[in-house]
Structure formats: C-alpha cells, structure tokens
Design an enzyme around this catalytic site. Structure first.
Site, PDB file in Angstrom:
ATOM      1  N   HIS A   1       0.879  -1.257   0.055  1.00  0.00           N
ATOM      2  CA  HIS A   1       0.030  -0.102  -0.044  1.00  0.00           C
ATOM      3  C   HIS A   1       0.840   1.272   0.181  1.00  0.00           C
ATOM      4  O   HIS A   1       1.815   1.398   0.920  1.00  0.00           O
ATOM      5  CB  HIS A   1      -0.955   0.104   1.067  1.00  0.00           C
ATOM      6  CG  HIS A   1      -2.021   1.238   1.001  1.00  0.00           C
ATOM      7  ND1 HIS A   1      -1.698   2.423   1.655  1.00  0.00           N
ATOM      8  CD2 HIS A   1      -3.117   1.333   0.216  1.00  0.00           C
ATOM      9  CE1 HIS A   1      -2.600   3.028   1.238  1.00  0.00           C
ATOM     10  NE2 HIS A   1      -3.397   2.425   0.685  1.00  0.00           N
TER      11      HIS A   1
ATOM     12  N   HIS B   1     -15.175   4.945  11.423  1.00  0.00           N
ATOM     13  CA  HIS B   1     -15.238   3.930  10.589  1.00  0.00           C
ATOM     14  C   HIS B   1     -16.080   2.710  11.200  1.00  0.00           C
ATOM     15  O   HIS B   1     -16.052   2.592  12.253  1.00  0.00           O
ATOM     16  CB  HIS B   1     -13.951   3.762  10.209  1.00  0.00           C
ATOM     17  CG  HIS B   1     -13.106   4.948   9.513  1.00  0.00           C
ATOM     18  ND1 HIS B   1     -13.934   5.743   8.503  1.00  0.00           N
ATOM     19  CD2 HIS B   1     -12.089   5.511   9.861  1.00  0.00           C
ATOM     20  CE1 HIS B   1     -13.290   6.811   8.190  1.00  0.00           C
ATOM     21  NE2 HIS B   1     -11.962   6.609   8.961  1.00  0.00           N
TER      22      HIS B   1
ATOM     23  N   ARG C   1     -18.130  19.680  12.031  1.00  0.00           N
ATOM     24  CA  ARG C   1     -17.712  19.022  11.309  1.00  0.00           C
ATOM     25  C   ARG C   1     -16.154  18.526  11.443  1.00  0.00           C
ATOM     26  O   ARG C   1     -15.358  19.489  11.029  1.00  0.00           O
ATOM     27  CB  ARG C   1     -17.824  19.190   9.771  1.00  0.00           C
ATOM     28  CG  ARG C   1     -18.023  18.079   8.581  1.00  0.00           C
ATOM     29  CD  ARG C   1     -16.735  17.123   8.675  1.00  0.00           C
ATOM     30  NE  ARG C   1     -16.985  16.266   7.700  1.00  0.00           N
ATOM     31  CZ  ARG C   1     -16.337  15.033   8.006  1.00  0.00           C
ATOM     32  NH1 ARG C   1     -16.065  15.038   9.435  1.00  0.00           N
ATOM     33  NH2 ARG C   1     -16.417  13.961   7.274  1.00  0.00           N
TER      34      ARG C   1
ATOM     35  N   CYS D   1     -21.313  22.255   4.603  1.00  0.00           N
ATOM     36  CA  CYS D   1     -20.220  21.053   4.159  1.00  0.00           C
ATOM     37  C   CYS D   1     -20.778  20.506   3.016  1.00  0.00           C
ATOM     38  O   CYS D   1     -21.842  20.446   2.493  1.00  0.00           O
ATOM     39  CB  CYS D   1     -20.645  19.975   5.293  1.00  0.00           C
ATOM     40  SG  CYS D   1     -19.655  18.547   5.139  1.00  0.00           S
TER      41      CYS D   1
ATOM     42  N   TYR E   1     -13.807  15.084  -1.201  1.00  0.00           N
ATOM     43  CA  TYR E   1     -14.523  16.417  -1.695  1.00  0.00           C
ATOM     44  C   TYR E   1     -14.383  16.715  -3.154  1.00  0.00           C
ATOM     45  O   TYR E   1     -13.964  17.874  -3.367  1.00  0.00           O
ATOM     46  CB  TYR E   1     -14.042  17.721  -0.757  1.00  0.00           C
ATOM     47  CG  TYR E   1     -14.454  17.386   0.766  1.00  0.00           C
ATOM     48  CD1 TYR E   1     -15.638  17.009   1.357  1.00  0.00           C
ATOM     49  CD2 TYR E   1     -13.388  17.428   1.588  1.00  0.00           C
ATOM     50  CE1 TYR E   1     -15.866  16.869   2.500  1.00  0.00           C
ATOM     51  CE2 TYR E   1     -13.788  16.924   3.038  1.00  0.00           C
ATOM     52  CZ  TYR E   1     -15.001  17.001   3.557  1.00  0.00           C
ATOM     53  OH  TYR E   1     -15.207  16.397   4.702  1.00  0.00           O
TER      54      TYR E   1
END
Ligand code: MTE
Length: 572
Positions: A130, A154, A229, A276, A414
């Site tokens: 990775h 998560h 957030r 957001c 995003y």
C-alpha cells in the site's frame, strides 16, 4: 473450493485467496512461518485482490473516509457468496504469542505484526504494497487500539472482518491484560462539551447538525447550534503560545502570534454561511447507498466572523502581484493531527485569497466571541462562498504555492463525480477539488411527517437558501403539490426582515437568505408534498431530482427539497 471459485469470478484468475490460505491449520501455520520470515505469499502476487484489504486497512490507519469506503465496497462484494472470514479465523487453531514475540516484528525484514483485542495479525504485505502503508509501521509490534480510537468514525465491523484475514495467532492472556491498561487512553477525551440538542452523526470525531427547525429561527446561527464537522480530535491550543506561520512569499517566513494578528491588522467582520460538501447526503442514500456521514439538511449554518483579512496578512508577508506569475494556490494546515502526525489541510485558489472582493478572513471571532474550540480556536480561515472543507480550523500554517494542498482532503475527497462512477472506476485525480458550491435551498419547517390540523386553515413553510461563490439568491419558489404549481416565498437577509440597505455588494453574497411562505391549506388535500427550489443571480437553479446528481461520496446534494406532511381532520 468455494473460495477458489469466488476468486475466479471476481478477478478472472485461479490463484488462492487469503481466505483459502487460512482455511486449514496447515495454511495457518504457513502464515505464521511467513510472518516470521518471508513476507511473500500468493496474496501479494495478485493485484486483483489488493483493494479490499489494502484500502480498508489504510482507512483504519489513515482515517480517510473515501479510502475506507473503497475498501469496504470491495469487501462487501467479496462476501456475496456467504463466506464469513471472521468465523473462519475464530475456528482456526492458531498459536499463542507473547507481546515480546510480537514486538520483534517491527520491520519489513522481520515482518510487521500488530495486535488488536487480543489477536495477533501479520500485515507485512499491507505495508509493502500500500502506497501509504508505511504509516502503519507506527503501530508495528504493538496495539492497533489507539489508532482505532482515533478513527472511531469508521465501520469497525467491516474493517475487522478484513483484518481477520491476516490473523496469525492470539496474544498471551497476561500480555492482553497489560495492553488494556496501555490502550485505554482516548484521543477525544479533551474534546469540548456540546449542546445536547445537536443531532450527532459521529461522536469521535465529533460531527453533528442542529435540528432543522432551529436553523430558520435565527438568521445568525448561535455558535452552540452551528453544525460541527471534525475529522480528528479537537486540538487543545494555548492562545499565549499560538503561532501562525506564513510561508512561500518573497518576505521569508512570517510568524504571527494571536496578539499580532489582532493588533497589526485591521479587524473585519463578515456574515458568511458555511456548508459542508456532504450536506443533504442522506437524500442521495435513498437513490443508492453512498459512503460518508449521513447528513440531513442542516450541515449548513450562518455566523458573523471577525478577524484579519488573509489578503492583508499575505501582503505583510511580501505578497505582490508578481507572485501571481508563479503561484496559484494558498494552502492551509490545521493543528489537528492523526497519530502519524498528519494534519488536516486544504487549499484555495490564490486569486480568491488575495482579491479584495474575496473577503477571506483569518477569523478569531465567531458571533462576537472568541472562536469556540469546535470551530477552530484560536484562528480559522473563513473562505466565504467556498465549501466548508477549505475553511481550515485551528490554523497553523499558510503556504503560498504553485501547487494545491497535497492533503488527502484536497486530493482524494470532496470532489464530484458522475453517477456512472463507482468505487471500482473512480480516479480522484480526474476531478477538480470542490471550491464554490452550487445553489442550495431546503425546507426547515414543517419537517417530514408532520401532521397539520385542517382547522389551522393555513400553513407556514420556512427554510434557507444560499449559493456559492458570492452569488446572491434572488428567488425561492415553493410548491405545496409536489411541483405542479408554485408560489414565491418571502426572503429575509437579516433578523429584522428584508432591508435593502443590508443587501450584499454584487458578487459578495456570502450569507444565506431565510425564506418563508404562508399559504391557505388546500381544502381537499389529505397530504401535501411541499417542495422548494432557489434561483441565484446567475439564474442557476437546483435540479428537480437527486438521481441524476448522485455521486459515490454523496457530495453536492442540492436537488429540490421535498417534505411530506399530513392534514388531519381532527379538531385541535
Ligand atoms: N479544519 C480542520 N483543521 N479540521 C477539520 O476536520 N473540517 C472541515 C473544515 N475545516 C475540518 C476543518 C470541514 S469538512 C468543514 S465542513 C468545516 O470545517 C466545518 O466547520 P465547522 O465545524 O466550524 O462547522
């Protein structure tokens, strides 16, 4: 055999899967041998397998929602034939290791082992394969729990399922006990108190929105109710030793204390809405599940911000128009970090940062008071008209650069994609980072499912409307019959009602408009589908449905907002 077939179905090859490798005691032992010596087995030879475990584990450690989501997607696909990896791992007769033995495995040569809840995992290949896997070396030879605590947002179940594929043994009981004492510290323990009215989307990190009805009660959202957030724990910052570093300009590095920021630069105030990118994501979930926090319509709020202009600070650091010949971006870095020391970061275009009309603030005040801890104390950047993600909180560094921020949140999150793009095909490099947001509106009251008595005869609908890039909302249309007929709502730009004097200068409409419509109840109706849609001064309008704008991260959700209410014939 089943497992082998699955592998062929998924990847078109016939090699053994990691699940197969652990399906028998012999295979389990070979995994142990592997871990203590060679770090090479069939898994690492087959790129077709890699996304599920690599990405999910990366998500576990790097705390990146999109990356994790990618991994989980694959993992789910792999589970469709009903094989529970977890169950297999539990029944495998695996050896017991002492903490001392685990600690010996901290390098690629010796193998990389970690422990979680009393089990031992060999994740050597993960680190090798990775790209960001080297971060996991921080946990090598030790417990994953502190990392897990950091990324509690998560979906633990799924990631654990994937992790269990790498299980090679159990930790000695007495070492498990010792570990429990060491790993009980919670990186979120110093997070501030929050108002209980907030609807919590995730506790750690803290993400919450106010009930929609509250939003339209006040043009300026009280800070306690302003949506929150956070990607990471809230950092504790001592205002006396706080320092903001400004880099990348001919004047060299400029270091400013909080006091410098307040005393050396004129204070400006600005009312601006923050939204957001994931606001209204939950509506996308009704089309097809997306990955991310399940925001309702209130991941948006409006505040008055006070602080120094970014433009003034950049000029003090040596900015001149010549800089624009090579620089294109202004990068921001926050003080909130993950366990690897990686901080939250984002960037905006240079022209937004330096333009007088850009109104970008280095804010130290919110609604007339020092910034609250959740909103970036002591200093955050407020980039009006721009997606919330670029409004970096707990600001520590500003860098003028030819490049965008290299942060995960700028590069791999995003961003918007086609409904045709899924987690198998997404290429984050192919889309620009979201900056200005599209036109938006939503109904805050009544809320979905409200029962209205027919005797009230009329109905008042309220909501908010806003557009990105300083574009002013010029109209909001409201329908009580699902969009067949429309009425124009009244707009409000302050708590005092419509006042032309407080209308924003062209191109600088940073704050939302609240709107309201009072209409007679349709006499025959038993149910109403209330709909709203806004129009900005570029005549941008909202799409009527969400399906055509669906995207895998559930961002930019701005379809007509619809609310269903019932009309009851009961007397009040
Ligand atoms: N800045 C830092 N340092 N860390 C963060 O997690 N979250 C961003 C942005 N700035 C974030 C950050 C996101 S995604 C949003 S939407 C806004 O902050 C939210 O700001 P608020 O919590 O003040 O509403």
């Amino acid at each position: 055999m089943l497992l082998l077939r699955r592998c062929q179905r998924l990847t078109g090859c016939g090699c053994l899967t990691p699940q197969r490798a652990q399906a028998s005691p012999a295979a389990a032992l070979s995994a142990v041998r592997l871990a203590s010596g060679s770090s090479h087995d069939q898994r690492s030879e087959h790129p077709g397998h890699s996304p599920s475990w690599r990405q999910a584990l990366a998500g576990l450690l790097a705390g990146t929602g999109a990356v994790l989501a990618y991994g989980l997607h694959h993992h789910k696909a792999e589970q469709t034939d009903g094989i529970s990896v977890h169950a297999k791992a539990q029944t495998s007769p695996l050896p017991i290791f002492s903490q001392e033995e685990v600690t010996k495995h901290r390098t690629l040569q010796d193998g990389v082992w970690v422990t979680y809840k009393g089990s031992v995992y060999d994740i050597t290949e993960f680190v090798t394969m990775h790209p960001g896997g080297d971060k996991i070396l921080l946990a090598a030879g030790g417990a994953l729990e502190p990392f897990w605590a950091l990324y509690a947002v998560h979906n633990q179940e799924h990631v654990l399922d994937i992790l269990s594929e790498y299980k090679v043994g159990e930790l000695k009981a007495e070492d498990q006990k010792k570990q429990q004492n060491l790993t009980s510290s919670d990186p979120y323990s110093s997070d501030p108190e929050r108002h209980p009215v907030l609807r919590v989307n995730s506790l750690k990190p803290f993400n919450a929105e106010p009930p929609p009805e509250i939003l339209s009660d006040s043009y300026i959202t009280p800070s306690a109710f302003f949506f929150k957030r956070n990607h990471l724990p809230v950092p504790q910052v001592d205002p006396a030793s706080y320092e903001l570093q400004v880099e990348g300009l001919p004047g060299g590095v400029l270091r400013l204390s909080l006091e410098d920021l307040k005393s050396r630069f004129p204070k400006h105030t600005l009312t601006a809405t923050l939204q957001c990118a994931g606001n209204r994501r939950s509506e996308m979930n009704t089309v097809k599940q997306v990955k991310g926090l399940n925001w309702g319509i209130a991941a948006i709020s409006n505040a008055t911000w006070g602080g120094a202009r970014l433009r003034d600070v950049l000029q003090a650091a040596g900015y001149s128009p010549d800089v624009a010949q090579w620089a294109r971006h202004v990068q921001f870095e926050g003080l909130d970090k993950d366990l690897t020391g990686t901080t939250y970061g984002a960037s905006i275009p240079l022209n937004k940062a330096v333009s007088e009309e850009g109104d970008v603030l280095l804010a130290y005040e919110m609604n007339g008071e020092a910034l609250p801890a959740d909103h970036g104390f002591p200093v955050r950047v407020v980039v009006p008209g721009t997606v919330g993600a670029r409004n970096v909180k707990w600001l520590s560094k500003i860098t003028v650069s030819a490049e965008e921020s290299s942060s995960h949140w700028q590069q791999n999150d995003y961003k918007g994609f086609s409904p045709a793009t899924d987690w198998d095909t997404v290429d984050f490099k192919s889309a620009p980072a979201i900056q200005e947001l599209p036109v938006q509106s939503a109904i805050t009251t009544p809320t979905d499912g409200t029962v209205i008595s027919r005797s009230s005869e009329e109905l008042t609908v309220k909501g908010y409307a806003w557009s990105g890039g300083g574009r002013e909302v010029v109209r909001v249309d409201v329908s009580l019959d699902g969009g067949k007929t429309w009425q124009v709502a009244q707009l409000r730009v302050s708590d005092k009602g419509q006042d032309p004097e407080v209308s924003p200068p062209p191109g600088r409409a940073w704050a939302w408009k609240l709107w309201e419509l009072t209409a007679p109840l349709p006499p025959e109706a038993h149910q109403l589908e209330i709909v709203c849609k806004a129009v900005d001064n570029s005549y941008n309008m909202q799409p009527d449905t969400v399906a055509p704008i669906w995207n895998l991260r559930g961002v930019l959700s701005n379809a007509w907002h619809r609310v269903k209410v019932k009309i009851s014939d009961d007397e009040e």
